[in-house]
Motif scaffolding. Structure first.
Motif, short mmCIF file in Angstrom:
data_model
loop_
_atom_site.label_atom_id
_atom_site.label_comp_id
_atom_site.label_asym_id
_atom_site.label_seq_id
_atom_site.Cartn_x
_atom_site.Cartn_y
_atom_site.Cartn_z
N ALA A 51 10.41 -28.12 -29.88
CA ALA A 51 9.10 -28.28 -29.26
C ALA A 51 8.01 -28.41 -30.32
O ALA A 51 7.08 -29.22 -30.19
N ARG A 70 3.02 -36.50 -20.89
CA ARG A 70 3.94 -36.40 -19.77
C ARG A 70 5.37 -36.36 -20.31
O ARG A 70 5.61 -36.67 -21.47
N ASN A 71 6.30 -35.98 -19.47
CA ASN A 71 7.70 -35.87 -19.91
C ASN A 71 8.21 -37.18 -20.50
O ASN A 71 8.95 -37.17 -21.49
N ILE A 74 6.89 -37.59 -24.04
CA ILE A 74 7.54 -36.64 -24.95
C ILE A 74 8.96 -37.10 -25.26
O ILE A 74 9.40 -37.07 -26.42
N ARG A 75 9.67 -37.59 -24.25
CA ARG A 75 11.04 -38.05 -24.48
C ARG A 75 11.08 -39.33 -25.32
O ARG A 75 11.98 -39.52 -26.13
N ASP A 88 13.26 -30.35 -19.39
CA ASP A 88 11.97 -30.11 -18.76
C ASP A 88 11.31 -28.84 -19.33
O ASP A 88 10.10 -28.79 -19.51
N THR A 90 11.65 -27.67 -22.38
CA THR A 90 11.14 -27.98 -23.70
C THR A 90 9.85 -28.81 -23.60
O THR A 90 8.90 -28.58 -24.36
N CYS A 91 9.80 -29.73 -22.66
CA CYS A 91 8.57 -30.52 -22.45
C CYS A 91 7.41 -29.61 -22.08
O CYS A 91 6.28 -29.78 -22.55
N HIS A 92 7.69 -28.63 -21.23
CA HIS A 92 6.66 -27.66 -20.85
C HIS A 92 6.18 -26.88 -22.08
O HIS A 92 4.98 -26.64 -22.26
N ARG A 95 3.80 -28.96 -24.27
CA ARG A 95 2.43 -28.98 -23.75
C ARG A 95 1.72 -27.64 -23.99
O ARG A 95 0.52 -27.63 -24.30
#
Length: 102
Positions: A51, A70-71, A74-75, A88, A90-92, A95
């Protein structure tokens, strides 16, 4: 002393050729993690590292607001810097780190 005398002279480069910066995302030298911890600790530790790398890459690319991250973005950044697609969770976390960096 006159104000004109206080102005500094522009600095000139002493290099005879243009300096090319190294690629911004070189692989980091891996070190072994400390033994004897619970498996959950290693999972969380690696998720935080990923992250952090993604948040830095997004900030370097001009994404400064967590709402812009947004996811999908990030991806796609993960693909760009050469790490596996994040979950999801890790995306959170990415942010959340970006909110903290503001």
């Amino acid at each position: 002393m006159p104000a004109a005398a206080l102005k500094s002279q522009p600095t000139r480069s002493t290099s005879r050729r243009a300096v090319q910066p190294a690629l911004p995302y070189e692989p980091v030298e891996k070190r072994p993690l400390p033994p004897g911890r619970p498996r959950d600790w290693y999972v969380t530790h690696n998720r935080r590292l990923k992250a952090m790398r993604l948040a830095i890459a997004l900030l370097d690319s001009g994404v400064y607001v967590p709402d812009q991250a947004r996811n999908e973005r990030i991806r796609s950044t993960a693909r760009l810097i050469g790490v596996h697609p994040p979950s999801d969770s890790t995306c959170h976390m990415v942010r959340a780190l970006m909110r903290y960096a503001r």
